[in-house]
Design a protein around this motif. Structure first.
Motif, PDB file in Angstrom:
ATOM      1  N   PRO A 146      25.431   8.953 -15.670  1.00 16.86           N
ATOM      2  CA  PRO A 146      25.276   7.511 -15.403  1.00 16.86           C
ATOM      3  C   PRO A 146      24.500   6.815 -16.518  1.00 16.86           C
ATOM      4  O   PRO A 146      23.537   7.356 -17.059  1.00 16.86           O
ATOM      5  N   THR A 147      24.933   5.604 -16.846  1.00 16.44           N
ATOM      6  CA  THR A 147      24.270   4.827 -17.902  1.00 16.44           C
ATOM      7  C   THR A 147      22.808   4.567 -17.553  1.00 16.44           C
ATOM      8  O   THR A 147      21.933   4.616 -18.422  1.00 16.44           O
ATOM      9  N   ASN A 148      22.532   4.282 -16.288  1.00 14.37           N
ATOM     10  CA  ASN A 148      21.153   4.008 -15.882  1.00 14.37           C
ATOM     11  C   ASN A 148      20.255   5.226 -16.076  1.00 14.37           C
ATOM     12  O   ASN A 148      19.072   5.094 -16.414  1.00 14.37           O
ATOM     13  N   LEU A 149      20.810   6.420 -15.873  1.00 14.39           N
ATOM     14  CA  LEU A 149      20.026   7.635 -16.065  1.00 14.39           C
ATOM     15  C   LEU A 149      19.693   7.813 -17.548  1.00 14.39           C
ATOM     16  O   LEU A 149      18.569   8.187 -17.903  1.00 14.39           O
ATOM     17  N   THR A 151      19.410   5.419 -19.686  1.00 19.03           N
ATOM     18  CA  THR A 151      18.407   4.403 -20.001  1.00 19.03           C
ATOM     19  C   THR A 151      17.021   4.872 -19.571  1.00 19.03           C
ATOM     20  O   THR A 151      16.033   4.684 -20.297  1.00 19.03           O
ATOM     21  N   PHE A 152      16.946   5.489 -18.398  1.00 18.13           N
ATOM     22  CA  PHE A 152      15.665   6.022 -17.910  1.00 18.13           C
ATOM     23  C   PHE A 152      15.108   7.062 -18.871  1.00 18.13           C
ATOM     24  O   PHE A 152      13.911   7.058 -19.209  1.00 18.13           O
ATOM     25  N   GLN A 154      15.753   7.297 -21.990  1.00 17.77           N
ATOM     26  CA  GLN A 154      15.373   6.625 -23.237  1.00 17.77           C
ATOM     27  C   GLN A 154      13.984   6.024 -23.145  1.00 17.77           C
ATOM     28  O   GLN A 154      13.237   6.021 -24.123  1.00 17.77           O
TER      29      GLN A 154
END
Length: 485
Positions: A146-149, A151-152, A154
């Motif tokens: 997932p993109t949100n994961l 981002t987290f 990062q």
């Protein structure tokens, strides 16, 4: 003996708190600057349970305690001596100018290393979890994450280096007697979102701001030296202003002038010059490490341990931090790790082969400690004292460093080596990392076993003397120089 009793005993044997000028610590050592070296009972301190050795270096009396314990003992020591020791206005100066400069550099960078260690581990874990081979085990691909994961992750991996100048400036202000909050804000100004990012300028995605038709200005993301010198300038300026500005105006004018002048000088003078210097130093070091036929790794792997003996190894912190901030890789760590592991191999050979039980009691735990990345007990407790095992470890470190260069190994972080250091190589490099360290260990162990173990151990290791039970209250009174009635 608990942590408090150990701290009080150290203070007592150092000549009481009146003899201690300042107290610091690094990852493994309690560092004391004393007024009179002759008052220190070195043998008695080294005989204390949990103390792994001691030595003088760079004007400091350094007591080897190990990770974790050193933090707890430091906390107990400063309860008695005060955070900065006694008589702060009295300057106790040891060592030449170079040694004092290195000590200052160390005091600034040591407090921020734990954060960078954690960041390196985050990078390693992120690299592991996003590998195709690992994801394939769970029936996933890189597109499945997932993109949100991402981002987290990062946020965990990028924050410390994105705001590195703020960390450096904060620590510099603290060590030079300025207000830490002003240091943080001044450091944040160096990486303000209002300035074009150094990374974007470097990649061509943004252009620097132009002042006076010739001066290019951008943020200093990933830079260390500009923040360090700006912190020194800002802290001294703040102290100078506080002595001259009336108390009624101090709250308003001192922070205002410190930030205004500090930021102006940093952006238009200090930054451009020192960023160029920093880039040049990194270029030279990286080119040395990339010498053909693994020559760079051979040299650093062989002689890197000497830096610790001479007390100048902390200069490497600047290089490692700059490398990581520059392109995300640490080229020094894999080679330096081979030197540490080689020390473990040499001291283990001594532990197995000597007959002296006292030496075995020191050598076995020192081997484990070195394998975990803490080499001081092995170096100062055994190998350096016997000389030949230390030379064998240098040879083993050189061979391992040579292979590390040949394989182009590079770490995702800093601050940990040996067995824990595997967390910085959780990618396709891991088998090679294990291989080069096994070779370094084996070479140092074999040479020591065959040629470096003395036929009859003549060195004595001081055994802990039996001590009478003394209450914590009595120890506190003795350490504080108070006579009990």
């Amino acid at each position: 003996m608990n942590d408090k009793e150990l701290a009080l005993k150290i203070i007592e044997l150092t000549g009481s708190k009146e003899n201690i000028s300042s107290v610091r610590h690094c990852a493994t050592r309690l560092r004391l600057v004393v007024k009179n070296k002759d008052k220190i009972n070195v043998k008695a301190i080294e005989s204390l349970n949990k103390v792994k050795g001691s030595f003088f270096n760079s004007g400091q009396y350094q007591i080897i305690l190990g990770t974790g314990l050193v933090n707890r003992v430091y906390d107990e020591v400063i309860k008695v001596t005060g955070e900065e020791g006694n008589n702060n206005d009295e300057k106790i100066v040891y060592g030449n100018k170079f040694q004092r400069a290195i000590r200052t550099f160390s005091d600034v960078f040591v407090p921020i290393i734990p954060v960078l260690v954690a960041t390196g581990l985050f990078m390693g874990l992120r690299g592991l979890l996003t590998q195709e081979a690992i994801l394939h085990l769970f029936g996933l691909t890189t597109k499945s994450v997932p993109t949100n994961l991402l981002t987290f992750t990062q946020v965990l991996t990028d924050t410390a280096f994105a705001f590195l100048p703020a960390l450096v400036c904060w620590s510099t202000f603290k060590n030079f007697g300025g207000s830490s909050v002003i240091g943080i804000v001044l450091g944040l100004m160096l990486v303000s979102p209002s300035l074009p990012s150094a990374y974007d300028v470097g990649s061509g995605a943004a252009k620097p701001l132009m002042f006076f038709n010739f001066l290019k200005v951008s943020g200093y993301q990933g830079s260390v030296l500009p923040a360090f010198v700006t912190g020194i300038l800002g802290a001294n300026m703040e102290k100078w202003l506080r002595k001259r500005i009336p108390d009624a105006l101090d709250l308003i004018l001192t922070p205002f002038l410190t930030l205004l002048i500090g930021m102006t000088v940093a952006l238009f003078a200090i930054g451009p010059v020192l960023h160029t210097v920093e880039t040049g130093v990194l270029f030279v070091v990286e080119k040395l490490l990339q010498l053909p036929l693994g020559l760079g790794g051979l040299l650093y792997g062989s002689f890197g341990q000497l830096l610790g003996i001479f007390g100048i190894h902390h200069i490497l912190n600047f290089l490692e931090i700059s490398m990581l901030a520059n392109d995300g890789w640490n080229y020094l760590n894999p080679i330096g790790t081979c030197g540490n592991i080689a020390q473990a191999g040499a001291v283990l050979a001594i532990a197995i082969k000597v007959h002296d039980q006292k030496m075995k009691q020191v050598a076995y735990p020192s081997a484990l400690s070195a394998a975990l990345g803490i080499t001081e007990p092995a170096v100062f407790g055994v190998n350096l004292r016997l000389v030949k095992p230390f030379i064998a470890a240098m040879i083993g470190g050189g061979v391992g460093g040579f292979l590390a260069s040949i394989f182009h190994l590079k770490a995702t972080g800093m601050g940990i080596t040996g067995i824990p250091g595997t967390l910085l190589y959780l990618n396709e490099q891991l088998p090679f990392y294990i291989l080069v360290n096994l070779v370094a260990f084996a070479v140092a162990f074999s040479i020591t076993w065959l040629f470096c173990v003395p036929k009859e151990e003549k060195e004595e290791v001081v055994e802990p003397k039996e001590e009478k039970e003394v209450s914590s209250e009595s120890l506190f009174a003795i350490a504080s120089g108070v006579r009990l009635k």
